[in-house]
Design a protein around this motif. Sequence first.
Motif, PDB file in Angstrom:
ATOM      1  N   LEU A  89       0.958  -1.303   0.091  1.00 19.48           N
ATOM      2  CA  LEU A  89      -0.131  -0.146  -0.034  1.00 19.48           C
ATOM      3  C   LEU A  89       0.831   1.280  -0.095  1.00 19.48           C
ATOM      4  O   LEU A  89       0.534   2.188  -0.749  1.00 19.48           O
ATOM      5  CB  LEU A  89      -1.024   0.032   1.207  1.00 19.48           C
ATOM      6  CG  LEU A  89      -1.989  -0.824   1.210  1.00 19.48           C
ATOM      7  CD1 LEU A  89      -2.713  -1.123   2.562  1.00 19.48           C
ATOM      8  CD2 LEU A  89      -3.134  -0.418   0.038  1.00 19.48           C
ATOM      9  N   TYR A  90       1.807   1.361   0.849  1.00 22.26           N
ATOM     10  CA  TYR A  90       2.813   2.452   0.832  1.00 22.26           C
ATOM     11  C   TYR A  90       3.511   2.588  -0.349  1.00 22.26           C
ATOM     12  O   TYR A  90       3.562   3.742  -0.926  1.00 22.26           O
ATOM     13  CB  TYR A  90       3.806   2.251   2.013  1.00 22.26           C
ATOM     14  CG  TYR A  90       4.599   3.683   2.250  1.00 22.26           C
ATOM     15  CD1 TYR A  90       3.664   4.586   2.956  1.00 22.26           C
ATOM     16  CD2 TYR A  90       5.853   3.525   2.178  1.00 22.26           C
ATOM     17  CE1 TYR A  90       4.452   6.031   3.024  1.00 22.26           C
ATOM     18  CE2 TYR A  90       6.521   4.887   2.443  1.00 22.26           C
ATOM     19  CZ  TYR A  90       5.847   6.058   2.991  1.00 22.26           C
ATOM     20  OH  TYR A  90       6.392   7.123   3.304  1.00 22.26           O
ATOM     21  N   ALA A  91       3.965   1.447  -0.978  1.00 14.24           N
ATOM     22  CA  ALA A  91       4.531   1.654  -2.467  1.00 14.24           C
ATOM     23  C   ALA A  91       3.628   2.357  -3.401  1.00 14.24           C
ATOM     24  O   ALA A  91       3.952   2.953  -4.232  1.00 14.24           O
ATOM     25  CB  ALA A  91       4.849   0.497  -2.926  1.00 14.24           C
ATOM     26  N   ASP A  92       2.306   1.891  -3.182  1.00 16.28           N
ATOM     27  CA  ASP A  92       1.432   2.481  -4.205  1.00 16.28           C
ATOM     28  C   ASP A  92       1.215   4.096  -3.804  1.00 16.28           C
ATOM     29  O   ASP A  92       0.840   4.920  -4.748  1.00 16.28           O
ATOM     30  CB  ASP A  92      -0.202   1.892  -3.900  1.00 16.28           C
ATOM     31  CG  ASP A  92      -0.024   0.418  -4.732  1.00 16.28           C
ATOM     32  OD1 ASP A  92       0.646   0.108  -5.536  1.00 16.28           O
ATOM     33  OD2 ASP A  92      -1.030  -0.191  -4.117  1.00 16.28           O
ATOM     34  N   ILE A  93       1.181   4.353  -2.621  1.00 19.74           N
ATOM     35  CA  ILE A  93       1.112   5.800  -2.133  1.00 19.74           C
ATOM     36  C   ILE A  93       2.200   6.713  -2.704  1.00 19.74           C
ATOM     37  O   ILE A  93       1.812   7.763  -3.517  1.00 19.74           O
ATOM     38  CB  ILE A  93       1.019   5.897  -0.624  1.00 19.74           C
ATOM     39  CG1 ILE A  93      -0.346   5.553  -0.235  1.00 19.74           C
ATOM     40  CG2 ILE A  93       1.528   7.313  -0.241  1.00 19.74           C
ATOM     41  CD1 ILE A  93      -0.285   5.286   1.404  1.00 19.74           C
ATOM     42  N   LEU A  94       3.577   5.930  -2.648  1.00 20.78           N
ATOM     43  CA  LEU A  94       4.676   6.640  -3.013  1.00 20.78           C
ATOM     44  C   LEU A  94       4.637   6.798  -4.933  1.00 20.78           C
ATOM     45  O   LEU A  94       5.147   7.803  -5.256  1.00 20.78           O
ATOM     46  CB  LEU A  94       5.773   5.962  -2.804  1.00 20.78           C
ATOM     47  CG  LEU A  94       6.355   6.169  -1.250  1.00 20.78           C
ATOM     48  CD1 LEU A  94       7.487   5.220  -0.913  1.00 20.78           C
ATOM     49  CD2 LEU A  94       6.578   7.558  -1.080  1.00 20.78           C
ATOM     50  N   ALA A  95       4.111   5.840  -5.365  1.00 18.54           N
ATOM     51  CA  ALA A  95       4.173   5.850  -6.849  1.00 18.54           C
ATOM     52  C   ALA A  95       3.116   6.983  -7.276  1.00 18.54           C
ATOM     53  O   ALA A  95       3.543   7.633  -8.334  1.00 18.54           O
ATOM     54  CB  ALA A  95       3.706   4.422  -7.242  1.00 18.54           C
ATOM     55  N   ASN A  96       1.998   6.895  -6.958  1.00 16.46           N
ATOM     56  CA  ASN A  96       1.089   7.950  -6.997  1.00 16.46           C
ATOM     57  C   ASN A  96       1.564   9.429  -6.468  1.00 16.46           C
ATOM     58  O   ASN A  96       1.413  10.581  -7.476  1.00 16.46           O
ATOM     59  CB  ASN A  96      -0.179   8.054  -6.366  1.00 16.46           C
ATOM     60  CG  ASN A  96      -1.065   6.982  -6.671  1.00 16.46           C
ATOM     61  OD1 ASN A  96      -1.205   6.498  -8.013  1.00 16.46           O
ATOM     62  ND2 ASN A  96      -1.740   6.320  -5.923  1.00 16.46           N
ATOM     63  N   ALA A  97       2.394   9.515  -5.631  1.00 16.31           N
ATOM     64  CA  ALA A  97       3.007  10.911  -5.388  1.00 16.31           C
ATOM     65  C   ALA A  97       4.037  11.186  -6.167  1.00 16.31           C
ATOM     66  O   ALA A  97       4.063  12.266  -6.647  1.00 16.31           O
ATOM     67  CB  ALA A  97       3.541  10.940  -3.799  1.00 16.31           C
ATOM     68  N   ALA A  98       4.706  10.193  -6.758  1.00  7.63           N
ATOM     69  CA  ALA A  98       5.813  10.383  -7.826  1.00  7.63           C
ATOM     70  C   ALA A  98       5.069  11.034  -9.098  1.00  7.63           C
ATOM     71  O   ALA A  98       5.729  11.662  -9.657  1.00  7.63           O
ATOM     72  CB  ALA A  98       6.868   9.313  -8.215  1.00  7.63           C
ATOM     73  N   ARG A  99       4.089  10.414  -9.402  1.00  7.74           N
ATOM     74  CA  ARG A  99       3.371  10.630 -10.582  1.00  7.74           C
ATOM     75  C   ARG A  99       2.846  12.181 -10.628  1.00  7.74           C
ATOM     76  O   ARG A  99       2.860  12.802 -11.674  1.00  7.74           O
ATOM     77  CB  ARG A  99       2.343   9.754 -10.759  1.00  7.74           C
ATOM     78  CG  ARG A  99       2.554   8.440 -11.628  1.00  7.74           C
ATOM     79  CD  ARG A  99       1.412   7.678 -12.168  1.00  7.74           C
ATOM     80  NE  ARG A  99       0.649   7.144 -11.214  1.00  7.74           N
ATOM     81  CZ  ARG A  99       0.757   5.699 -10.660  1.00  7.74           C
ATOM     82  NH1 ARG A  99       1.916   5.061 -10.812  1.00  7.74           N
ATOM     83  NH2 ARG A  99       0.004   5.460  -9.618  1.00  7.74           N
ATOM     84  N   ASN A 100       2.592  12.545  -9.540  1.00  4.90           N
ATOM     85  CA  ASN A 100       2.099  13.991  -9.312  1.00  4.90           C
ATOM     86  C   ASN A 100       3.183  14.926  -9.002  1.00  4.90           C
ATOM     87  O   ASN A 100       3.012  16.143  -8.596  1.00  4.90           O
ATOM     88  CB  ASN A 100       1.078  14.121  -8.152  1.00  4.90           C
ATOM     89  CG  ASN A 100      -0.116  13.350  -8.652  1.00  4.90           C
ATOM     90  OD1 ASN A 100      -0.803  13.586  -9.596  1.00  4.90           O
ATOM     91  ND2 ASN A 100      -0.724  12.755  -7.583  1.00  4.90           N
ATOM     92  N   GLY A 101       4.572  14.344  -9.195  1.00  3.25           N
ATOM     93  CA  GLY A 101       5.770  15.370  -8.970  1.00  3.25           C
ATOM     94  C   GLY A 101       6.259  15.614  -7.705  1.00  3.25           C
ATOM     95  O   GLY A 101       7.043  16.265  -7.522  1.00  3.25           O
ATOM     96  N   TRP A 102       6.011  14.600  -6.771  1.00  4.52           N
ATOM     97  CA  TRP A 102       6.394  14.781  -5.482  1.00  4.52           C
ATOM     98  C   TRP A 102       7.691  14.010  -5.324  1.00  4.52           C
ATOM     99  O   TRP A 102       7.580  12.929  -6.004  1.00  4.52           O
ATOM    100  CB  TRP A 102       5.390  14.200  -4.688  1.00  4.52           C
ATOM    101  CG  TRP A 102       4.074  14.963  -4.165  1.00  4.52           C
ATOM    102  CD1 TRP A 102       3.131  15.316  -5.104  1.00  4.52           C
ATOM    103  CD2 TRP A 102       3.717  15.721  -3.008  1.00  4.52           C
ATOM    104  NE1 TRP A 102       2.111  16.172  -4.543  1.00  4.52           N
ATOM    105  CE2 TRP A 102       2.535  16.335  -3.050  1.00  4.52           C
ATOM    106  CE3 TRP A 102       4.164  15.916  -1.814  1.00  4.52           C
ATOM    107  CZ2 TRP A 102       1.833  17.230  -2.360  1.00  4.52           C
ATOM    108  CZ3 TRP A 102       3.510  16.662  -0.654  1.00  4.52           C
ATOM    109  CH2 TRP A 102       2.502  17.348  -0.967  1.00  4.52           C
ATOM    110  N   ASP A 103       8.636  14.570  -4.469  1.00  9.82           N
ATOM    111  CA  ASP A 103       9.724  13.746  -4.377  1.00  9.82           C
ATOM    112  C   ASP A 103      10.215  13.672  -2.683  1.00  9.82           C
ATOM    113  O   ASP A 103      10.229  14.879  -2.164  1.00  9.82           O
ATOM    114  CB  ASP A 103      11.107  14.464  -5.276  1.00  9.82           C
ATOM    115  CG  ASP A 103      12.213  13.637  -5.159  1.00  9.82           C
ATOM    116  OD1 ASP A 103      12.291  12.380  -4.950  1.00  9.82           O
ATOM    117  OD2 ASP A 103      13.436  14.547  -5.383  1.00  9.82           O
ATOM    118  N   TYR A 104      10.713  12.431  -2.484  1.00 16.04           N
ATOM    119  CA  TYR A 104      10.548  12.434  -0.775  1.00 16.04           C
ATOM    120  C   TYR A 104      12.296  11.876  -0.848  1.00 16.04           C
ATOM    121  O   TYR A 104      12.743  11.059  -1.320  1.00 16.04           O
ATOM    122  CB  TYR A 104       9.989  11.213  -0.131  1.00 16.04           C
ATOM    123  CG  TYR A 104       8.262  11.809  -0.174  1.00 16.04           C
ATOM    124  CD1 TYR A 104       8.025  12.542   0.758  1.00 16.04           C
ATOM    125  CD2 TYR A 104       7.540  11.381  -1.398  1.00 16.04           C
ATOM    126  CE1 TYR A 104       6.527  13.024   0.722  1.00 16.04           C
ATOM    127  CE2 TYR A 104       6.286  11.617  -1.322  1.00 16.04           C
ATOM    128  CZ  TYR A 104       5.682  12.565  -0.306  1.00 16.04           C
ATOM    129  OH  TYR A 104       4.334  12.865  -0.411  1.00 16.04           O
TER     130      TYR A 104
END
Length: 73
Positions: free
Chosen positions: A13-28
């Motif tokens: 689930l967390y990997a999905d959250i990170l993938a969606n964030a990356a698609r929206n331009g977020w970088d952690y």
Amino acid sequence: MLESDVKIASMRLYADILANAARNGWDYAPEAIVSGSKRHFDEMKLQLIAAGYEIVPVGARPHCPRFDTLASE
């Protein structure tokens, strides 16, 4: 419910959250990802416990008096 199963589900689930964030331009930062993963797992465990599940560590043997009695006969 085995803790390892909860960990796997949380990681997916967390990997999905990170993938969606990356698609929206977020970088952690890597540290933020590790911290967020731990927090996600802890929160998921608490939600499952609140829903009535028991989280059992891998290798733990739940105590069952009836089983112990049957095994000793």
